[in-house]
Design an enzyme around this catalytic site. Structure first.
Site, PDB file in Angstrom:
ATOM      1  N   ARG A   1       2.357   9.815   4.886  1.00 25.34           N
ATOM      2  CA  ARG A   1       3.415   9.178   4.100  1.00 25.34           C
ATOM      3  C   ARG A   1       3.688  10.062   2.886  1.00 25.34           C
ATOM      4  O   ARG A   1       2.824  10.202   2.019  1.00 25.34           O
ATOM      5  CB  ARG A   1       2.965   7.789   3.665  1.00 25.34           C
ATOM      6  CG  ARG A   1       3.934   7.121   2.727  1.00 25.34           C
ATOM      7  CD  ARG A   1       3.512   5.700   2.316  1.00 25.34           C
ATOM      8  NE  ARG A   1       4.445   5.260   1.300  1.00 25.34           N
ATOM      9  CZ  ARG A   1       4.125   4.922   0.051  1.00 25.34           C
ATOM     10  NH1 ARG A   1       2.881   4.889  -0.327  1.00 25.34           N
ATOM     11  NH2 ARG A   1       5.052   4.603  -0.813  1.00 25.34           N
TER      12      ARG A   1
ATOM     13  N   GLU B   1       6.867   0.515  -4.952  1.00 25.77           N
ATOM     14  CA  GLU B   1       6.333  -0.229  -6.106  1.00 25.77           C
ATOM     15  C   GLU B   1       7.367  -0.567  -7.159  1.00 25.77           C
ATOM     16  O   GLU B   1       7.434   0.064  -8.213  1.00 25.77           O
ATOM     17  CB  GLU B   1       5.201   0.552  -6.766  1.00 25.77           C
ATOM     18  CG  GLU B   1       3.944   0.455  -5.996  1.00 25.77           C
ATOM     19  CD  GLU B   1       2.717   0.813  -6.819  1.00 25.77           C
ATOM     20  OE1 GLU B   1       2.854   1.045  -8.033  1.00 25.77           O
ATOM     21  OE2 GLU B   1       1.649   0.830  -6.245  1.00 25.77           O
TER      22      GLU B   1
ATOM     23  N   ASN C   1       1.238  -1.845  -0.837  1.00 22.39           N
ATOM     24  CA  ASN C   1       0.184  -1.084  -1.502  1.00 22.39           C
ATOM     25  C   ASN C   1      -0.839  -2.101  -1.982  1.00 22.39           C
ATOM     26  O   ASN C   1      -0.487  -3.030  -2.715  1.00 22.39           O
ATOM     27  CB  ASN C   1       0.735  -0.324  -2.714  1.00 22.39           C
ATOM     28  CG  ASN C   1       1.771   0.723  -2.318  1.00 22.39           C
ATOM     29  OD1 ASN C   1       1.985   0.986  -1.141  1.00 22.39           O
ATOM     30  ND2 ASN C   1       2.406   1.315  -3.310  1.00 22.39           N
TER      31      ASN C   1
ATOM     32  N   TYR D   1      -4.335  -2.610  -3.905  1.00 22.73           N
ATOM     33  CA  TYR D   1      -5.406  -2.062  -4.732  1.00 22.73           C
ATOM     34  C   TYR D   1      -6.339  -3.141  -5.265  1.00 22.73           C
ATOM     35  O   TYR D   1      -7.511  -2.906  -5.480  1.00 22.73           O
ATOM     36  CB  TYR D   1      -4.817  -1.284  -5.922  1.00 22.73           C
ATOM     37  CG  TYR D   1      -4.223   0.046  -5.537  1.00 22.73           C
ATOM     38  CD1 TYR D   1      -5.023   1.183  -5.487  1.00 22.73           C
ATOM     39  CD2 TYR D   1      -2.874   0.172  -5.215  1.00 22.73           C
ATOM     40  CE1 TYR D   1      -4.493   2.410  -5.133  1.00 22.73           C
ATOM     41  CE2 TYR D   1      -2.334   1.394  -4.858  1.00 22.73           C
ATOM     42  CZ  TYR D   1      -3.146   2.513  -4.818  1.00 22.73           C
ATOM     43  OH  TYR D   1      -2.621   3.732  -4.453  1.00 22.73           O
TER      44      TYR D   1
ATOM     45  N   GLU E   1      -0.617   1.999   0.763  1.00 27.71           N
ATOM     46  CA  GLU E   1      -1.536   2.673  -0.166  1.00 27.71           C
ATOM     47  C   GLU E   1      -2.776   1.826  -0.359  1.00 27.71           C
ATOM     48  O   GLU E   1      -2.696   0.604  -0.449  1.00 27.71           O
ATOM     49  CB  GLU E   1      -0.914   2.868  -1.560  1.00 27.71           C
ATOM     50  CG  GLU E   1       0.091   3.971  -1.662  1.00 27.71           C
ATOM     51  CD  GLU E   1       0.644   4.157  -3.075  1.00 27.71           C
ATOM     52  OE1 GLU E   1      -0.082   3.891  -4.053  1.00 27.71           O
ATOM     53  OE2 GLU E   1       1.805   4.565  -3.177  1.00 27.71           O
TER      54      GLU E   1
HETATM   55  C1  GBH Z   1       0.114   3.413  -7.114  1.00 23.91           C
HETATM   56  O1  GBH Z   1       0.192   2.477  -8.126  1.00 23.91           O
HETATM   57  C2  GBH Z   1       1.244   4.413  -7.107  1.00 23.91           C
HETATM   58  O2  GBH Z   1       2.170   4.137  -6.075  1.00 23.91           O
HETATM   59  C3  GBH Z   1       0.772   5.831  -6.989  1.00 23.91           C
HETATM   60  O3  GBH Z   1       1.816   6.701  -7.280  1.00 23.91           O
HETATM   61  C4  GBH Z   1      -0.417   6.015  -7.894  1.00 23.91           C
HETATM   62  O4  GBH Z   1      -0.833   7.340  -7.984  1.00 23.91           O
HETATM   63  C5  GBH Z   1      -1.536   5.177  -7.335  1.00 23.91           C
HETATM   64  O5  GBH Z   1      -1.157   3.879  -7.096  1.00 23.91           O
HETATM   65  C6  GBH Z   1      -2.777   5.145  -8.190  1.00 23.91           C
HETATM   66  O6  GBH Z   1      -2.529   4.598  -9.432  1.00 23.91           O
HETATM   67  O7  GBH Z   1       0.032  -2.363 -16.269  1.00 23.91           O
HETATM   68  O8  GBH Z   1      -2.373  -2.477 -16.208  1.00 23.91           O
HETATM   69  O9  GBH Z   1      -1.112  -2.878 -14.192  1.00 23.91           O
HETATM   70  C7  GBH Z   1      -0.876   1.538  -8.126  1.00 23.91           C
HETATM   71  C8  GBH Z   1      -0.531   0.282  -8.817  1.00 23.91           C
HETATM   72  C9  GBH Z   1       0.544  -0.595 -10.700  1.00 23.91           C
HETATM   73  C10 GBH Z   1      -1.385   0.766 -10.941  1.00 23.91           C
HETATM   74  C11 GBH Z   1       0.808  -0.413 -12.154  1.00 23.91           C
HETATM   75  C12 GBH Z   1      -1.111   0.959 -12.380  1.00 23.91           C
HETATM   76  C13 GBH Z   1      -0.154   0.014 -14.272  1.00 23.91           C
HETATM   77  C14 GBH Z   1      -1.258  -0.449 -15.130  1.00 23.91           C
HETATM   78  N1  GBH Z   1      -0.180   0.527 -10.177  1.00 23.91           N
HETATM   79  N2  GBH Z   1      -0.424  -0.194 -12.869  1.00 23.91           N
HETATM   80  S1  GBH Z   1      -1.159  -2.160 -15.483  1.00 23.91           S
END
Ligand code: GBH
Length: 497
Positions: free
Chosen positions: A124, A214, A342, A344, A403
């Site tokens: 991807r 996202e 995605n 996490y 992701e």
């Molecule tokens: C993804 O975001 C992205 O798609 C990717 O580009 C990135 O490299 C990867 O993950 C790892 O970070 O305001 O405290 O929530 C993951 C989800 C959502 C994580 C927004 C960071 C911001 C901090 N992201 N979040 S907060």
């Protein structure tokens, strides 16, 4: 070039020297480790038949253009909002930027071999809009498209299926300057035109597309909290409009792409679903968490799936609700071929409640463990509940995990290895929950690990690493981590280990 190659080979040899870590990172060295892997694989299958993933399950890796490509001034690429933002002193850790990143623009052939070496069957990647349309709209830049044509051909020649994301946050700067970026529907229209152009040009070879990646990150975090490019802090009404224009761009693009495609393609979204997890898995709490998940995604995934805003969402916004028409809602709800999420973390834990909402949202306890990124609460259950709720809420029959992965400040041991036991631990726990989902028939068809290699981690610059491969930012050599071996074992055998 030559010295780079030998450097990465030397690193590989250090790691590959031990049989336990026999990774075939370079094709010419692949014979021996391959053999022992196959034998190993057969015994794995015999030992744990119940741990198998569904046949044809897709194991892939993911990256995004600005985070890996570099070459920001080459072959006519236009400026993106991330070029601009990363140059503002103090915005990015260590004032890093993506000018060089992993230099994948020049090293993509080597990187395709990395994918192959860990048995990743799919990739991807994202297409940089300003590479193809330096001014956002108008005349395309054929050299920008050439890069993706070459990458696609290289992937296919190596048996790797291509999944293209059309927007991973790198908006052409021109559109920010001219229209205020996502504040204007002109940007939504421009995106649909760009998307239509891409499918017209590459749909003979690329059959899977994600529109935008996202939404919350490039809407709320970028226009309300000012944390990501363009770094604005607008009022609630403007932000609601930004969100609306973003989902509208998605819907318009879906329609436009279906018009211009040369052959059948599949289109979906890649959304960072806000996941509410039942903290104790009773039927009441499960129902409450499902309801909460629908509402927590109301302005983004829910409206894309249902073609309408929930009452709760519109009521919550009141006078700050976005301007929209029924025709727009219809576009936004355009049928999709799959849903990409995605995953996490569990954003909230949930208990059933007797209040009007029917649920209570719990924040994470003060000592909830995190991975290296401060936002990254360890919560493997999200990998089960996110796809389960997508299926239960919207009847989706094809889901991809677009992701999943974790950051770390990986360091090299004296003998040059990266023994990222933290990432392996993380993956084991999340993939066990993914296996729980597939074994219950939740239709997850594939998993894309974020990321193939360490790369530009937005505001965290090069300080937090997400790769299966370690990137040496001085030499740009890539070295497989222990987690690459873990991924390979799973991908090759299609079984949970
Ligand atoms: C993804 O975001 C992205 O798609 C990717 O580009 C990135 O490299 C990867 O993950 C790892 O970070 O305001 O405290 O929530 C993951 C989800 C959502 C994580 C927004 C960071 C911001 C901090 N992201 N979040 S907060």
């Amino acid at each position: 070039m030559r010295s780079e190659k030998s450097r990465s080979r030397r690193n590989f040899l250090k790691l590959g020297g031990s049989t336990a870590l026999g990774l075939a990172a370079v094709s010419s060295l692949s014979c021996q480790p391959e053999k022992s892997q196959t034998e190993n694989g057969q015994s794995l299958q015999q030992l744990n038949p119940i741990r198998k993933f569904p046949d044809n399950f897709i194991w892939g890796t993911a990256t995004a253009a600005y985070q890996v490509e570099g070459a920001v001034n080459e072959d006519g690429r236009g400026v993106s909002i991330w070029d601009t933002y990363s140059k503002i002193p103090g915005k990015i850790l260590n004032n890093d930027n993506g000018d060089i990143a992993c230099d994948m623009y020049h090293r993509y052939k080597e990187d395709v071999l990395l994918m192959k070496s860990i048995h990743a069957g799919a990739y991807r990647f994202s297409i940089s809009w300003p590479r193809v349309f330096p001014n956002g709209t108008g005349t395309a830049n054929p050299k920008g498209l050439d890069f993706y044509n070459n990458l696609i051909d290289e992937l296919l020649a190596n048996g790797i299926t291509t999944y293209a994301t059309l927007y991973h946050w790198d908006l052409p700067q021109v559109l920010q300057d001219k229209y205020g970026g996502w504040q204007s529907k002109e940007t939504s229209k421009a995106f649909a035109d760009y998307a239509a152009y891409i499918t017209e040009k590459i749909s003979d070879r690329v059959k899977h597309y994600f529109t935008l990646n996202e939404f919350y990150s490039f809407t709320d975090l970028s226009y309300e909290r000012g944390e990501l490019a363009p770094g604005l802090k607008l009022d609630q009404k403007s932000v609601a409009q930004v969100r609306h224009n973003a989902v509208l761009a998605h819907g318009m693009a879906v329609q436009a792409m279906r018009q211009t495609t040369q052959s059948p393609i599949e289109i979906g979204v890649a959304e960072n679903i806000v996941t509410a997890v039942p903290v104790i898995e009773t039927p009441e709490n499960i129902e409450a968490a499902k309801k909460a998940t629908r509402e927590l995604n109301a302005g983004l995934l829910t409206v894309m799936m249902e073609g309408k805003y929930t009452e709760h969402y519109l009521k919550g916004l009141g006078v700050n609700a976005p301007d929209f028409t029924d025709a727009e809602l219809k576009l936004i709800g355009s049928p999709l071929d799959f849903v990409g999420i995605n995953v996490y973390l569990a954003n909230k834990y949930v208990l059933a409640a007797t209040n009007a909402d029917g649920y209570e949202l719990l924040s994470h306890a003060k000592n909830h463990p995190t991975m290296a990124s401060p936002w990254h609460m360890v919560s493997p259950e999200s990998m089960y509940w996110a796809p389960r709720f997508v299926k239960d809420l919207w009847g989706t029959n094809k889901i991809y995990i677009t992701e999943n992965g974790c950051g770390a400040t990986d360091t090299l041991s004296d003998d040059g290895k990266i023994l990222d036991t933290d990432r392996v631990m993380f993956l084991k726990n999340y993939l066990a929950q993914l296996h729980r989902a597939t074994s219950e028939g939740i239709p997850v068809k594939g998993y894309f690990h974020w990321s193939l290699m360490d790369n530009f981690e937005w505001i965290f610059g090069y300080g937090i690493r997400f790769g299966l491969f370690y990137t040496d930012y001085k030499t740009l050599a890539r070295t497989p981590k222990l987690s690459a071996e873990y991924f390979k074992t799973i991908a090759k055998n299609n079984i949970l280990v």
